[in-house]
Write a protein that holds these residues in place. Structure first.
Motif, short mmCIF file in Angstrom:
data_model
loop_
_atom_site.label_atom_id
_atom_site.label_comp_id
_atom_site.label_asym_id
_atom_site.label_seq_id
_atom_site.Cartn_x
_atom_site.Cartn_y
_atom_site.Cartn_z
N ILE A 6 7.82 -14.14 -64.30
CA ILE A 6 6.41 -14.52 -64.20
C ILE A 6 6.18 -15.59 -63.14
O ILE A 6 5.05 -15.79 -62.69
N ARG A 7 7.23 -16.28 -62.70
CA ARG A 7 7.09 -17.28 -61.65
C ARG A 7 7.05 -16.67 -60.25
O ARG A 7 6.79 -17.36 -59.28
N ALA A 8 7.34 -15.37 -60.16
CA ALA A 8 7.41 -14.71 -58.86
C ALA A 8 6.03 -14.22 -58.42
O ALA A 8 5.16 -13.92 -59.23
N ASP A 9 5.87 -14.11 -57.10
CA ASP A 9 4.64 -13.56 -56.53
C ASP A 9 4.71 -12.04 -56.44
O ASP A 9 3.69 -11.38 -56.46
N ALA A 10 5.91 -11.49 -56.29
CA ALA A 10 6.09 -10.05 -56.16
C ALA A 10 7.48 -9.67 -56.62
O ALA A 10 8.37 -10.52 -56.73
N LEU A 11 7.67 -8.38 -56.90
CA LEU A 11 8.95 -7.87 -57.37
C LEU A 11 9.62 -7.01 -56.30
O LEU A 11 8.93 -6.37 -55.50
N ILE A 12 10.94 -7.03 -56.30
CA ILE A 12 11.72 -6.13 -55.45
C ILE A 12 12.45 -5.17 -56.37
O ILE A 12 13.18 -5.58 -57.27
N SER A 13 12.26 -3.89 -56.12
CA SER A 13 12.92 -2.85 -56.91
C SER A 13 13.67 -1.93 -55.95
O SER A 13 13.07 -1.38 -55.02
N VAL A 14 14.96 -1.77 -56.17
CA VAL A 14 15.79 -0.94 -55.31
C VAL A 14 15.73 0.51 -55.80
O VAL A 14 15.98 0.78 -56.98
N ARG A 25 -0.13 -18.10 -72.71
CA ARG A 25 0.30 -19.02 -71.65
C ARG A 25 1.10 -18.27 -70.59
O ARG A 25 0.96 -18.53 -69.39
N ALA A 26 1.97 -17.35 -71.02
CA ALA A 26 2.78 -16.58 -70.07
C ALA A 26 1.89 -15.73 -69.16
O ALA A 26 2.12 -15.63 -67.95
N ASN A 27 0.86 -15.11 -69.74
CA ASN A 27 -0.07 -14.30 -68.95
C ASN A 27 -0.80 -15.16 -67.93
O ASN A 27 -1.03 -14.74 -66.78
N LEU A 28 -1.17 -16.37 -68.34
CA LEU A 28 -1.86 -17.28 -67.43
C LEU A 28 -0.94 -17.69 -66.28
O LEU A 28 -1.35 -17.73 -65.11
N THR A 29 0.32 -18.00 -66.62
CA THR A 29 1.29 -18.37 -65.58
C THR A 29 1.51 -17.21 -64.61
O THR A 29 1.54 -17.40 -63.39
N ASN A 30 1.64 -16.02 -65.15
CA ASN A 30 1.82 -14.84 -64.30
C ASN A 30 0.63 -14.64 -63.37
O ASN A 30 0.79 -14.34 -62.18
N LEU A 31 -0.57 -14.83 -63.89
CA LEU A 31 -1.78 -14.67 -63.10
C LEU A 31 -1.79 -15.61 -61.90
O LEU A 31 -2.02 -15.20 -60.76
N PHE A 32 -1.49 -16.89 -62.13
CA PHE A 32 -1.57 -17.86 -61.05
C PHE A 32 -0.45 -17.68 -60.03
O PHE A 32 -0.66 -17.93 -58.84
#
Length: 244
Positions: free
Chosen positions: A127-135, A209-216
């Motif tokens: 959730i701290r990431a801006d984007a995901l990398i998937s191989v 709280r996790a959803n809010l963190t993910n959003l920001f």
């Protein structure tokens, strides 16, 4: 152009840290960050496996928490093989490193997170990431070891050395916020919402709280955005007190 920081989150084996360092230096990356290594630091097995890439380990940043490691970064990718119920952009390693080069060309600091060998990154990390990398690997055998995953990312970064990506985030003179700036804004917002009993019922508070963190962390917030939102939170809190 500053190369991305390779962030090893709670790595379990020194050998894999050393192998990851070799993979990085093969393709010109030398900025390693390590979060809470299981067997402590420094690690003799990491040094042995790093071989000629020992200088990557010598310069590694080692911290206890992911927040500390990401505090000065403007944009963070998370590598993950599992589908997650999180609304984030998902990119191939190639596309992710295109975007990383575009951001780095603007003077922004980029990081790529890799999880522990056994289970990968936890949702609280992602959730701290801006984007995901998937191989795009074989779905019947999707397991990649830590060094392999680092190698793929480093290769894509180096391969694009002479190419410029088609998209560049236009910041109109502003800069993307650093991780610590987003965390401070979140802390302030959560405290204000806690005071108004927003996180209710109690058994749902953690996921809210996790959803809010993910959003920001998903939003491409600029430093100017965080200052504006600090002002919004402060104004609403002061107005609440005046209405009581």
């Amino acid at each position: 152009m500053q190369s991305p920081a390779i962030i090893l989150v709670r790595p379990q084996m020194g050998e894999n840290i050393g192998a990851a360092a070799r993979a990085m230096l093969n393709f010109g990356l030398d900025h390693m960050r390590i979060v809470d290594p299981r067997d402590g630091w420094p690690n003799e097995r990491a040094v042995a496996l790093a071989s000629g890439a020992g200088r990557v380990l010598d310069g590694a940043m080692v911290r206890d928490t992911l927040g500390e490691v990401c505090a000065d970064l403007n944009y963070v990718f998370a590598t993950t093989a599992r589908s997650r119920d999180l609304a984030k952009p998902v990119m191939t390693p190639e596309r992710a490193m295109q975007h990383a080069r575009a951001l780095s060309a603007k003077g922004l600091k980029v990081g790529v997170m890799f999880g522990p060998e056994r289970a990968g990154l936890e949702t609280s990390d992602v959730i701290r990431a801006d984007a995901l990398i998937s191989v795009p690997v074989n779905p019947e055998f999707a397991s990649l070891n830590l060094a392999q995953c680092v190698l793929l990312t480093a290769y894509e970064w180096q391969r694009l050395d002479t190419d410029m990506p088609p998209e560049v985030l236009e910041l109109a003179g502003a800069r993307l916020a650093e991780g610590i700036e987003v965390e401070r804004l979140l802390d302030r917002l959560v405290a204000a919402l806690d005071a108004r009993r927003f996180f209710w019922p109690d058994h749902k508070a953690e996921s809210m709280r996790a959803n809010l963190t993910n959003l920001f962390h998903r939003l491409p917030l600029t430093e100017r955005d965080t200052r504006t939102l600090h002002g919004v939170v402060r104004h609403l809190a002061e107005r609440d007190r005046s209405d009581d």
